[in-house]
Design an enzyme around this catalytic site. Structure first.
Site, mmCIF file in Angstrom:
data_model
loop_
_atom_site.group_PDB
_atom_site.id
_atom_site.type_symbol
_atom_site.label_atom_id
_atom_site.label_comp_id
_atom_site.label_asym_id
_atom_site.label_seq_id
_atom_site.Cartn_x
_atom_site.Cartn_y
_atom_site.Cartn_z
ATOM 1 N N ARG A 223 0.857 -1.185 0.000
ATOM 2 C CA ARG A 223 0.000 0.000 0.000
ATOM 3 C C ARG A 223 0.887 1.226 0.000
ATOM 4 O O ARG A 223 2.023 1.186 0.468
ATOM 5 C CB ARG A 223 -0.911 0.013 1.237
ATOM 6 C CG ARG A 223 -2.045 -1.005 1.159
ATOM 7 C CD ARG A 223 -3.104 -0.609 0.143
ATOM 8 N NE ARG A 223 -4.231 -1.532 0.109
ATOM 9 C CZ ARG A 223 -4.415 -2.490 -0.784
ATOM 10 N NH1 ARG A 223 -3.535 -2.668 -1.751
ATOM 11 N NH2 ARG A 223 -5.476 -3.269 -0.747
ATOM 12 N N HIS A 271 -1.913 0.138 -10.226
ATOM 13 C CA HIS A 271 -2.547 -0.765 -9.241
ATOM 14 C C HIS A 271 -3.180 -1.980 -9.937
ATOM 15 O O HIS A 271 -4.363 -2.267 -9.736
ATOM 16 C CB HIS A 271 -3.598 -0.020 -8.405
ATOM 17 C CG HIS A 271 -3.849 -0.682 -7.078
ATOM 18 N ND1 HIS A 271 -4.185 0.004 -5.947
ATOM 19 C CD2 HIS A 271 -3.807 -1.999 -6.698
ATOM 20 C CE1 HIS A 271 -4.353 -0.838 -4.934
ATOM 21 N NE2 HIS A 271 -4.129 -2.074 -5.371
HETATM 22 P P1 NAP Z 1 -1.832 -11.949 4.249
HETATM 23 O O1 NAP Z 1 -2.038 -13.337 3.785
HETATM 24 O O2 NAP Z 1 -2.661 -11.415 5.365
HETATM 25 O O3 NAP Z 1 -0.275 -11.819 4.647
HETATM 26 C C1 NAP Z 1 0.242 -10.695 5.292
HETATM 27 C C2 NAP Z 1 1.696 -10.968 5.669
HETATM 28 O O4 NAP Z 1 2.223 -9.795 6.297
HETATM 29 C C3 NAP Z 1 1.854 -12.111 6.672
HETATM 30 O O5 NAP Z 1 3.013 -12.865 6.399
HETATM 31 C C4 NAP Z 1 2.003 -11.369 8.003
HETATM 32 O O6 NAP Z 1 2.727 -12.076 8.995
HETATM 33 C C5 NAP Z 1 2.785 -10.162 7.549
HETATM 34 N N1 NAP Z 1 2.637 -9.073 8.511
HETATM 35 C C6 NAP Z 1 1.506 -8.404 8.874
HETATM 36 N N2 NAP Z 1 1.782 -7.477 9.817
HETATM 37 C C7 NAP Z 1 3.114 -7.578 10.050
HETATM 38 C C8 NAP Z 1 3.988 -6.889 10.925
HETATM 39 N N3 NAP Z 1 3.571 -5.929 11.767
HETATM 40 N N4 NAP Z 1 5.297 -7.232 10.915
HETATM 41 C C9 NAP Z 1 5.744 -8.216 10.100
HETATM 42 N N5 NAP Z 1 4.960 -8.910 9.233
HETATM 43 C C10 NAP Z 1 3.664 -8.588 9.218
HETATM 44 O O7 NAP Z 1 -1.986 -10.914 3.044
HETATM 45 P P2 NAP Z 1 -1.819 -11.184 1.469
HETATM 46 O O8 NAP Z 1 -3.040 -11.807 0.910
HETATM 47 O O9 NAP Z 1 -0.506 -11.850 1.237
HETATM 48 O O10 NAP Z 1 -1.787 -9.665 0.919
HETATM 49 C C11 NAP Z 1 -0.821 -8.748 1.393
HETATM 50 C C12 NAP Z 1 -1.132 -7.338 0.912
HETATM 51 O O11 NAP Z 1 -0.843 -7.213 -0.467
HETATM 52 C C13 NAP Z 1 -2.601 -6.904 0.999
HETATM 53 O O12 NAP Z 1 -2.963 -6.505 2.294
HETATM 54 C C14 NAP Z 1 -2.631 -5.727 0.037
HETATM 55 O O13 NAP Z 1 -2.227 -4.544 0.733
HETATM 56 C C15 NAP Z 1 -1.538 -6.087 -0.970
HETATM 57 N N6 NAP Z 1 -2.123 -6.423 -2.296
HETATM 58 C C16 NAP Z 1 -1.836 -5.627 -3.366
HETATM 59 C C17 NAP Z 1 -2.351 -5.938 -4.616
HETATM 60 C C18 NAP Z 1 -1.999 -5.107 -5.823
HETATM 61 O O14 NAP Z 1 -2.574 -5.332 -6.903
HETATM 62 N N7 NAP Z 1 -1.086 -4.166 -5.729
HETATM 63 C C19 NAP Z 1 -3.173 -7.064 -4.789
HETATM 64 C C20 NAP Z 1 -3.436 -7.853 -3.688
HETATM 65 C C21 NAP Z 1 -2.906 -7.531 -2.436
HETATM 66 P P3 NAP Z 1 2.195 -13.497 9.569
HETATM 67 O O15 NAP Z 1 2.449 -14.491 8.461
HETATM 68 O O16 NAP Z 1 3.048 -13.744 10.743
HETATM 69 O O17 NAP Z 1 0.735 -13.333 9.860
#
Ligand code: NAP
Length: 308
Positions: A223, A271
């Site tokens: 983000r 995006h």
């Molecule tokens: P997810 O499955 O919830 O994974 C989030 C990861 O971040 C997990 O490994 C989590 O750790 C880690 N994390 C969260 N808070 C943290 C902290 N304070 N310190 C260290 N690590 C932390 O999410 P996802 O599905 O992979 O998606 C991630 C993000 O990608 C979304 O929230 C969105 O912002 C972005 N996104 C962007 C697009 C785009 O087109 N640009 C598309 C989709 C998603 P744990 O494993 O320990 O829980």
């Protein structure tokens, strides 16, 4: 009844007719909709206060993987579960995008594109090998793990950082705030795939960028509020960073005339890193609506305690 505020309504109706026949799908602004009849809402950045007007809402389906666009509404009904949109396509598309971006950075693609526009033959831009490039991924969740596997398959030396340790991960795992400096110090390319939370906001500040090795690249697909854009520009201009691929911005669309559009070391994309097809999103939403109706566990549920 499901209401949607994103995309073309008739396309959603067609997609849901295939995967959940009988579900009534209506538009967010349809004046004929009885608010009391709405059970499900599939949304992107709902107007603040609107979700709270559906007294019998049972499930909020985020049309994206993140849920920050819903939580920005101070009146969102916190008793209603939110499901993140994570389809099999989401991880595959993100892995494709980040691989493209990482290869673009090691082969100086922003500079080569600028050179082509100026008819400038830059034979010295021979790039470097994936096998000698260390990539660090912030976030080893649904998307980060897929990206890590793909990059490792291409030959990059991959490590990831998450809140909790990942002992079973196929790549080197760093966990918790204390381990962040070590991850940054070994990242020739840093990929941001964190969710937007109170803890992660502003994480890519001047200090974090300075902790990257000289000439490092940044890929931001998390983000925009993770990143201090002014600090990034300063690090690129000083030569400390070699390039950046950016998919998320404070203002979207990125305004015409914004300096990032024309920065010679930056690739800007609108995006689109990982937008699954409408059919894939309808299928995931339908599966969760069915699970909810049948009292089964919901996939990719937002956890308010963790904040993501
Ligand atoms: P997810 O499955 O919830 O994974 C989030 C990861 O971040 C997990 O490994 C989590 O750790 C880690 N994390 C969260 N808070 C943290 C902290 N304070 N310190 C260290 N690590 C932390 O999410 P996802 O599905 O992979 O998606 C991630 C993000 O990608 C979304 O929230 C969105 O912002 C972005 N996104 C962007 C697009 C785009 O087109 N640009 C598309 C989709 C998603 P744990 O494993 O320990 O829980």
């Amino acid at each position: 009844m499901l209401i949607v505020n994103v995309g073309v309504l008739s396309d959603w109706q067609t997609a849901f007719a295939d995967c959940l026949p009988g579900l009534r799908v209506c538009g967010w602004d349809d004046p004929g909709v009885d608010p009391g009849a709405v059970r499900y809402a599939l949304v992107w950045a709902p107007t603040p206060g609107r979700l709270a007007r559906f007294p019998n809402l049972e499930l909020i389906l985020s049309s994206a993987s993140g849920v920050d666009h819903i939580l920005k509404d101070p009146a969102w009904p916190a008793h209603v579960p939110i499901v993140r949109m994570v389809t099999p396509e989401t991880g595959e598309r993100m892995a494709d995008y980040v691989t493209l971006a990482a290869l673009a950075l090691i082969r100086d693609l922003p500079q080569l594109i600028a050179g082509q526009r100026a008819a400038c033959w830059q034979g010295h831009l021979t790039g470097r090998l994936a096998s000698e490039t260390r990539v660090g991924i912030l976030g080893l969740g649904q998307l980060g793990i897929r990206v890590a596997d793909r990059l490792a398959g291409v030959g990059f030396k991959v490590a990831g950082w998450s809140r909790s340790p990942k002992p079973g991960a196929a790549v080197e795992s760093f966990a918790g705030p204390d381990a962040l400096p070590a991850l940054l110090a070994r990242s020739d390319i840093l990929v941001n795939l964190l969710p937007r939370t109170m803890q992660t906001r502003g994480i890519l500040d001047a200090g974090a960028l300075a902790a990257l090795p000289q000439g490092a690249g940044l890929i931001n697909v998390g983000r925009s509020d993770h990143l201090d854009a002014a600090a990034l520009t300063a690090a690129l201009d000083s030569g400390h960073l070699g390039g950046a691929v950016l998919d998320v911005f404070d203002a979207e669309p990125l305004p015409a005339g914004h300096p990032l559009w024309a920065h010679p070391k930056v690739l800007v994309t609108p995006h689109i890193a990982s937008t699954p097809s409408q059919q894939a999103r309808a299928r995931q939403a339908a599966q969760n609506i069915l699970a909810h109706r049948e009292g089964r566990a919901l996939a990719h549920l937002y956890d308010a305690v963790r904040g993501y």
